[in-house]
Design a protein around this motif. Structure first.
Motif, short mmCIF file in Angstrom:
data_model
loop_
_atom_site.label_atom_id
_atom_site.label_comp_id
_atom_site.label_asym_id
_atom_site.label_seq_id
_atom_site.Cartn_x
_atom_site.Cartn_y
_atom_site.Cartn_z
N GLN A 1 8.60 16.25 78.96
CA GLN A 1 8.62 16.80 77.60
C GLN A 1 7.65 16.08 76.66
O GLN A 1 7.00 16.72 75.84
CB GLN A 1 10.02 16.77 77.00
CG GLN A 1 10.06 17.49 75.66
CD GLN A 1 11.45 17.78 75.18
OE1 GLN A 1 12.41 17.23 75.67
NE2 GLN A 1 11.57 18.65 74.21
N THR A 2 7.53 14.78 76.79
CA THR A 2 6.59 14.04 75.95
C THR A 2 5.17 14.51 76.22
O THR A 2 4.38 14.71 75.29
CB THR A 2 6.72 12.52 76.20
OG1 THR A 2 8.07 12.13 75.95
CG2 THR A 2 5.78 11.74 75.32
N GLU A 3 4.86 14.70 77.48
CA GLU A 3 3.53 15.21 77.85
C GLU A 3 3.34 16.64 77.34
O GLU A 3 2.26 17.00 76.88
CB GLU A 3 3.35 15.15 79.37
CG GLU A 3 2.03 15.69 79.87
CD GLU A 3 0.82 14.88 79.44
OE1 GLU A 3 -0.27 15.48 79.37
OE2 GLU A 3 0.94 13.67 79.16
N GLU B 1 8.26 27.49 72.41
CA GLU B 1 9.48 27.45 71.60
C GLU B 1 10.40 26.30 72.04
O GLU B 1 11.16 25.78 71.22
CB GLU B 1 10.23 28.78 71.71
CG GLU B 1 9.53 29.91 70.99
CD GLU B 1 10.16 31.27 71.23
OE1 GLU B 1 10.04 32.13 70.34
OE2 GLU B 1 10.76 31.49 72.30
N ALA B 2 10.31 25.91 73.29
CA ALA B 2 11.16 24.82 73.80
C ALA B 2 10.68 23.44 73.35
O ALA B 2 11.42 22.46 73.47
CB ALA B 2 11.20 24.88 75.34
N GLN C 1 0.45 18.10 75.05
CA GLN C 1 -0.34 19.26 75.46
C GLN C 1 -0.37 20.32 74.35
O GLN C 1 -1.43 20.91 74.07
CB GLN C 1 0.24 19.89 76.73
CG GLN C 1 -0.01 19.11 77.99
CD GLN C 1 0.69 19.77 79.17
OE1 GLN C 1 1.89 20.08 79.10
NE2 GLN C 1 -0.05 19.99 80.25
N ALA C 2 0.78 20.58 73.76
CA ALA C 2 0.85 21.59 72.70
C ALA C 2 -0.04 21.20 71.53
O ALA C 2 -0.75 22.06 70.97
CB ALA C 2 2.30 21.77 72.24
N LEU C 3 -0.02 19.94 71.18
CA LEU C 3 -0.88 19.48 70.07
C LEU C 3 -2.36 19.54 70.46
O LEU C 3 -3.21 19.89 69.63
CB LEU C 3 -0.47 18.08 69.63
CG LEU C 3 0.94 18.01 69.02
CD1 LEU C 3 1.32 16.56 68.73
CD2 LEU C 3 1.06 18.87 67.78
#
Length: 181
Positions: free
Chosen positions: A54-56, A120-121, A60-62
């Motif tokens: 999740q941290t990765e 969204e997650a 990635q999203a950013l």
């Protein structure tokens, strides 16, 4: 002496008139290479998203957002460089490059739609709204760049250039609608 000075000024004027077309086309080619590189990078980032960590995935999203912003900047910069009429050969070259880029754009946009639930997650408030805005900004950037290119495209290539422009701009409609809700 006046004759030599006049001849020198005429030579400078000739160089000044003929050089900008080449320089501007070269700048436009450089811009297109940058746009292509940034589009391919964004597509690769979207394809790799999300990481199982999740941290990765947050990182990635950013990164995806930052890449979208960089691509918008590149599109707007290229629009500014599209200011001298293209020859038929130059227009053909540019249209070919853009046609080659269209499937990459389509794939990236398909990825962003397919991965809405993954975005969204991510526990970042407003992330999907940010992605929606990125999509709107990208579509506007493509529109701005397309309009600038159309303004300098020879008349006999206006129809295919307009058709390609409309196709690429329309690719954004569904992803924008998906992220609007």
């Amino acid at each position: 002496m006046r004759f030599i000075s006049g001849l020198f000024l005429l030579a400078l004027a000739t160089v000044g008139v003929s050089t900008p077309v080449q320089r501007d086309f070269n700048a436009l080619e450089t811009d297109l290479a940058d746009i292509s590189s940034k589009t391919n990078a964004l597509d690769a980032e979207l394809t790799a998203f999300p990481s199982s960590d999740q941290t990765e995935a947050i990182a990635q999203a950013l990164d995806i957002h930052n890449s979208a912003v960089a691509l918008v900047d590149a599109l707007n910069h290229a629009a500014g460089d599209a200011n001298v009429a293209l020859t038929d050969a130059q227009a053909t070259t540019i249209l070919g490059q853009l046609q080659n880029l269209e499937p990459v754009i389509a794939h990236a946009l398909d990825e962003v739609v397919q991965k809405k639930a993954d975005f969204e997650a991510i526990p970042i408030s407003g992330l999907t709204a940010l992605i929606h805005q990125d999509l709107v900004d990208l579509q506007n950037g493509v529109r701005t760049f397309s309009n600038a290119l159309l303004a300098i495209t020879p008349a006999d290539q206006q129809d295919p250039a307009t058709a390609l422009s409309n196709e690429i701009i329309a690719l954004f409609d569904n992803p924008i609608a998906v992220y609007a809700s």
